[in-house]
Structure formats: structure tokens, C-alpha cells
Write an enzyme that holds these catalytic residues in place. Structure first.
Site, PDB file in Angstrom:
ATOM      1  N   SER A  25       0.806  -1.328  -0.037  1.00  0.00           N
ATOM      2  CA  SER A  25       0.043   0.000  -0.037  1.00  0.00           C
ATOM      3  C   SER A  25       0.740   1.244  -0.109  1.00  0.00           C
ATOM      4  O   SER A  25       1.642   1.483   0.992  1.00  0.00           O
ATOM      5  CB  SER A  25      -0.844   0.247   1.285  1.00  0.00           C
ATOM      6  OG  SER A  25      -1.833  -0.853   1.318  1.00  0.00           O
ATOM      7  N   HIS A  83      -3.163  -0.059  -4.947  1.00  0.00           N
ATOM      8  CA  HIS A  83      -2.399  -1.167  -5.499  1.00  0.00           C
ATOM      9  C   HIS A  83      -2.550  -1.394  -6.813  1.00  0.00           C
ATOM     10  O   HIS A  83      -3.641  -1.295  -7.486  1.00  0.00           O
ATOM     11  CB  HIS A  83      -2.760  -2.386  -4.850  1.00  0.00           C
ATOM     12  CG  HIS A  83      -2.592  -2.609  -3.361  1.00  0.00           C
ATOM     13  ND1 HIS A  83      -1.479  -3.360  -3.136  1.00  0.00           N
ATOM     14  CD2 HIS A  83      -3.123  -2.265  -2.213  1.00  0.00           C
ATOM     15  CE1 HIS A  83      -1.315  -3.383  -1.678  1.00  0.00           C
ATOM     16  NE2 HIS A  83      -2.308  -2.508  -1.124  1.00  0.00           N
ATOM     17  N   HIS A 110      -5.060  -9.729  -1.227  1.00  0.00           N
ATOM     18  CA  HIS A 110      -5.199  -9.782   0.096  1.00  0.00           C
ATOM     19  C   HIS A 110      -6.171 -10.818   0.604  1.00  0.00           C
ATOM     20  O   HIS A 110      -7.141 -11.012  -0.130  1.00  0.00           O
ATOM     21  CB  HIS A 110      -5.528  -8.338   0.837  1.00  0.00           C
ATOM     22  CG  HIS A 110      -4.607  -7.379   0.813  1.00  0.00           C
ATOM     23  ND1 HIS A 110      -4.626  -6.442  -0.439  1.00  0.00           N
ATOM     24  CD2 HIS A 110      -3.447  -6.793   1.624  1.00  0.00           C
ATOM     25  CE1 HIS A 110      -3.251  -5.774  -0.226  1.00  0.00           C
ATOM     26  NE2 HIS A 110      -2.950  -5.868   1.000  1.00  0.00           N
ATOM     27  N   TYR A 141      -8.205 -10.503   2.873  1.00  0.00           N
ATOM     28  CA  TYR A 141      -9.564  -9.527   3.302  1.00  0.00           C
ATOM     29  C   TYR A 141     -10.416  -9.424   2.012  1.00  0.00           C
ATOM     30  O   TYR A 141     -11.374  -9.138   2.087  1.00  0.00           O
ATOM     31  CB  TYR A 141      -9.348  -8.632   3.942  1.00  0.00           C
ATOM     32  CG  TYR A 141      -8.504  -7.341   3.469  1.00  0.00           C
ATOM     33  CD1 TYR A 141      -8.945  -6.659   2.274  1.00  0.00           C
ATOM     34  CD2 TYR A 141      -7.051  -7.249   4.174  1.00  0.00           C
ATOM     35  CE1 TYR A 141      -8.085  -5.746   1.632  1.00  0.00           C
ATOM     36  CE2 TYR A 141      -6.605  -6.126   3.173  1.00  0.00           C
ATOM     37  CZ  TYR A 141      -6.923  -5.507   2.178  1.00  0.00           C
ATOM     38  OH  TYR A 141      -6.318  -4.368   1.707  1.00  0.00           O
ATOM     39  N   GLU A 142      -9.721  -9.297   0.636  1.00  0.00           N
ATOM     40  CA  GLU A 142     -10.642  -9.298  -0.277  1.00  0.00           C
ATOM     41  C   GLU A 142     -11.425 -10.577  -0.919  1.00  0.00           C
ATOM     42  O   GLU A 142     -12.231 -10.760  -1.498  1.00  0.00           O
ATOM     43  CB  GLU A 142      -9.615  -9.124  -1.769  1.00  0.00           C
ATOM     44  CG  GLU A 142      -9.057  -7.652  -1.492  1.00  0.00           C
ATOM     45  CD  GLU A 142      -7.904  -7.530  -2.685  1.00  0.00           C
ATOM     46  OE1 GLU A 142      -8.430  -7.297  -3.610  1.00  0.00           O
ATOM     47  OE2 GLU A 142      -6.742  -7.813  -2.403  1.00  0.00           O
ATOM     48  N   ALA A 185       2.232  -1.540   4.668  1.00  0.00           N
ATOM     49  CA  ALA A 185       1.844  -0.365   5.495  1.00  0.00           C
ATOM     50  C   ALA A 185       1.263  -0.935   6.722  1.00  0.00           C
ATOM     51  O   ALA A 185       0.535  -2.149   6.654  1.00  0.00           O
ATOM     52  CB  ALA A 185       0.943   0.501   4.875  1.00  0.00           C
ATOM     53  N   MET A 209      -2.280  -6.551   7.789  1.00  0.00           N
ATOM     54  CA  MET A 209      -3.125  -7.658   6.867  1.00  0.00           C
ATOM     55  C   MET A 209      -2.572  -8.270   5.830  1.00  0.00           C
ATOM     56  O   MET A 209      -3.213  -8.671   4.991  1.00  0.00           O
ATOM     57  CB  MET A 209      -4.404  -6.793   6.505  1.00  0.00           C
ATOM     58  CG  MET A 209      -4.929  -6.067   7.568  1.00  0.00           C
ATOM     59  SD  MET A 209      -6.576  -4.985   6.958  1.00  0.00           S
ATOM     60  CE  MET A 209      -6.905  -3.962   8.241  1.00  0.00           C
ATOM     61  N   SER A 210      -1.045  -8.502   5.722  1.00  0.00           N
ATOM     62  CA  SER A 210      -0.613  -9.111   4.677  1.00  0.00           C
ATOM     63  C   SER A 210       0.838  -9.690   5.238  1.00  0.00           C
ATOM     64  O   SER A 210       1.020 -10.017   6.240  1.00  0.00           O
ATOM     65  CB  SER A 210      -0.288  -8.044   3.818  1.00  0.00           C
ATOM     66  OG  SER A 210       0.851  -7.054   4.113  1.00  0.00           O
ATOM     67  N   ASN A 254       0.401   4.811  10.665  1.00  0.00           N
ATOM     68  CA  ASN A 254      -0.719   5.325  11.518  1.00  0.00           C
ATOM     69  C   ASN A 254      -0.264   4.490  12.854  1.00  0.00           C
ATOM     70  O   ASN A 254       0.210   3.619  13.092  1.00  0.00           O
ATOM     71  CB  ASN A 254      -1.969   4.962  11.000  1.00  0.00           C
ATOM     72  CG  ASN A 254      -2.556   3.472  11.047  1.00  0.00           C
ATOM     73  OD1 ASN A 254      -2.046   3.042   9.938  1.00  0.00           O
ATOM     74  ND2 ASN A 254      -2.957   2.904  11.919  1.00  0.00           N
ATOM     75  N   HIS A 296      -8.428   4.608   5.789  1.00  0.00           N
ATOM     76  CA  HIS A 296      -7.388   4.130   4.598  1.00  0.00           C
ATOM     77  C   HIS A 296      -6.846   5.009   3.802  1.00  0.00           C
ATOM     78  O   HIS A 296      -5.574   5.056   3.373  1.00  0.00           O
ATOM     79  CB  HIS A 296      -8.429   3.169   3.720  1.00  0.00           C
ATOM     80  CG  HIS A 296      -7.388   2.317   2.707  1.00  0.00           C
ATOM     81  ND1 HIS A 296      -6.406   1.684   3.025  1.00  0.00           N
ATOM     82  CD2 HIS A 296      -7.507   2.300   1.255  1.00  0.00           C
ATOM     83  CE1 HIS A 296      -5.659   1.213   2.049  1.00  0.00           C
ATOM     84  NE2 HIS A 296      -6.584   1.539   0.804  1.00  0.00           N
TER      85      HIS A 296
HETATM   86  N1  HPA Z   1      -4.253  -2.022  11.558  1.00  0.00           N
HETATM   87  C1  HPA Z   1      -4.089  -3.149  10.558  1.00  0.00           C
HETATM   88  N2  HPA Z   1      -3.606  -2.900   9.152  1.00  0.00           N
HETATM   89  C2  HPA Z   1      -2.984  -1.812   9.229  1.00  0.00           C
HETATM   90  C3  HPA Z   1      -2.994  -0.726   9.683  1.00  0.00           C
HETATM   91  C4  HPA Z   1      -3.587  -0.817  11.231  1.00  0.00           C
HETATM   92  O1  HPA Z   1      -3.642   0.243  11.985  1.00  0.00           O
HETATM   93  N3  HPA Z   1      -2.644   0.263   9.294  1.00  0.00           N
HETATM   94  C5  HPA Z   1      -2.264  -0.200   8.009  1.00  0.00           C
HETATM   95  N4  HPA Z   1      -2.418  -1.417   7.741  1.00  0.00           N
END
Ligand code: HPA
Length: 275
Positions: A31, A62, A84, A86-87, A114, A211-212, A235, A247
Site C-alpha cells: 500500500s 495497489h 489480500h 480480506y478481499e 503499511a 493484514m498481509s 498510523n 484508509h
Molecule cells: N491495522 C491493521 N492494518 C493496518 C493498519 C492498522 O492500524 N494500518 C495499516 N495497515
């Protein structure tokens, strides 16, 4: 399984035919990391859609293409964007790219992503080299039939290669990043975490959450590749800052940081080419 293997072989043949380059190193840009591609002297770009069996990605930020080229004279294959879990993709689908890269002849894999900072010392725009991970995705990418010749029960005592990690440390120092080492905890997503979850993960030893990356790293190790991974802390994880997580914020921070990522990757590949 057999059908997947033939798609991998078909896509690998396509890559071999696409260019004379035979990169040993692959880089997956996560990302917001896409702009780092600007540093690469690209010889050939191939859209994921052109590669049989390659899953597309629907996530904003992406790109969904693969580039063959050189960075500071060293051949590299760069994947811009990943599929991903989650997709709704299966573990087999989200690790297809790694199996393809191994078939193509890649020996070393650098994964980028990220991530949310769980460690209270981490600030948005910092970077973390993965020293280890915690797999909380709820599934292993190695579940199911084991291809002939590969071990059934893979040792994960050292997923992230110390030599490649050392090159990353050196590169980060040279380009003056705010740099950490730490443990990445992977979740299936797509929700961000609750503050209670983030407090729990901190107690479990996590420094960042995302998440990856973990399924790709596991499959790469199964296939004998050396792996390194870097998170851009986009973040602070939920509850550590008064603001909700979006996001857009994640992408904006990763994009801003990707100027540095380009320099980091260039320096890493320069050191790698000499190692
Ligand atoms: N949590 C999970 N996945 C993420 C985050 C987060 O705060 N930031 C970027 N990907």
C-alpha cells in the site's frame, strides 16, 4: 493443486520470455509504496491480468502490475500491489505471486507493507524491519496437500534472514530513516482493530499490526527463498491516538514515506548487488 501448478509454470514461462533479465531478487511493493518503482530502470511491465492464475487486486493504492528491470545495475522483479486475504481471496491465491517468483528463479524476496504502530514509541512515517511475526490470520498458507519434495512441517525459527536484514539496517542508516526492528502481527482484516485488541497485541509482543506479508513470507520460506520485510508505520494503531483510522490516512502517510522508501530500496539493492 495440479491446475495451480501448471498456471504457475505457464506464468513463469511468460516472464522468462518477456526479458533477458534473470533477477535473483524480488520486491513486493505494498500500500502506497508504488512510487518507489520510479527508481527502477524498467525493461518490461506486465499487468497481473496477463499472467495465468495471477489474482487481481481491487484495493485502492495497489497497481496490479509486475515490472522487470534494474536498480543501480542489479536486476530486480518488482510487484506493484498484492492480493489480500480480506478481499475474499484464498491463501493459495494470495501466495500465488511468491510461488511464481520462486518458479521463475528468484532466490531472495523483500516484502513491504503499511502497518499500524502498536509500539507506543512508533510514529507515522517511521519504518520497521520485521525481526519476526505472529500469525493471527487464522489460517496457514501451507494448510492442505504438501507438494512433493517439500517439508510438511516447516521450521519458522528464523523466517526473516539476518544477512538481508543487516543490509536493510545499513541502507536505512545511510538514507536516515526513523528505523526500528520489531514483531509484525498479521490479521485477516478488513476491519482495523479495537483498542482492547491493540492493548492485548502489545502484551503479546507485537510492535506493529497489518493484514498481509505473513502468508507470503511463510510460502517463500517453504520454497527455500530468503526473506526480508519492511513496514511503513502509516498510523498509530487503534486507541493510541485520539483520531479514528482511515484508509486514506494510511495511503497518504505511506505515499509521503514512499519518497524515502525509494531511497531505502535503491540503497538496499546497491548493497545487495555487492554482497
Ligand atoms: N491495522 C491493521 N492494518 C493496518 C493498519 C492498522 O492500524 N494500518 C495499516 N495497515
Amino acid at each position: 493443486m495440479r491446475r495451480r501448478r501448471s498456471k504457475i509454470a505457464e506464468s513463469a514461462r511468460l516472464l522468462v520470455r518477456a526479458s533477458q533479465l534473470r533477477p535473483q531478487l524480488a520486491i513486493v511493493l505494498g500500500s502506497g509504496f508504488g512510487p518507489a518503482l520510479e527508481r527502477v530502470a524498467v525493461a518490461k511491465t506486465i499487468s497481473y491480468a496477463k499472467l495465468p492464475g495471477f489474482p487481481s487486486t481491487s484495493v485502492q493504492g495497489h497497481a496490479g502490475k509486475l515490472a522487470l528491470g534494474t536498480l543501480g545495475g542489479t536486476p530486480v522483479v518488482v510487484l506493484c500491489g498484492r492480493a489480500h486475504y480480506y478481499e475474499g481471496r484464498s491463501m493459495a491465491e494470495i501466495t500465488f505471486a511468491v510461488r511464481l517468483l520462486a518458479k521463475y528463479g528468484v532466490r531472495d524476496l523483500l516484502l513491504t507493507n503499511a502497518a499500524g504502530g502498536v509500539n507506543e514509541r512508533f510514529r507515522p512515517g517511521d519504518f520497521m524491519r520485521l525481526s519476526d511475526h505472529i500469525n493471527f490470520m487464522g489460517e496457514s498458507p501451507l494448510r492442505g496437500p504438501c507438494p512433493p519434495g517439500l517439508t510438511r512441517f516447516l521450521d519458522l525459527s528464523q523466517v526473516y534472514d539476518p544477512m538481508l536484514g543487516d543490509l536493510l539496517d545499513k541502507a536505512a542508516k545511510k538514507v536516515r530513516l526513523r528505523w526500528h526492528r520489531g514483531v509484525y502481527l498479521a490479521l485477516s482484516g478488513p476491519t482495523y482493530e479495537t483498542p482492547a485488541e491493540v492493548r492485548a497485541f502489545a502484551r503479546l509482543g507485537a510492535d506493529a499490526v497489518g493484514m498481509s506479508t505473513v502468508p507470503e513470507a511463510i510460502v517463500a520460506r517453504h520454497l527455500g527463498l530468503r526473506v526480508a520485510a519492511v513496514s511503513c508505520i502509516s498510523n498509530q494503531a487503534a486507541g493510541l491516538s485520539p483520531r479514528p483510522i482511515s484508509h486514506d490516512e494510511v495511503l497518504a502517510t505511506a505515499k509521503e514515506a514512499s519518497r524515502h522508501t525509494g531511497a531505502l530500496l535503491e540503497e538496499f539493492v546497491r548493497l545487495y548487488g555487492r554482497s
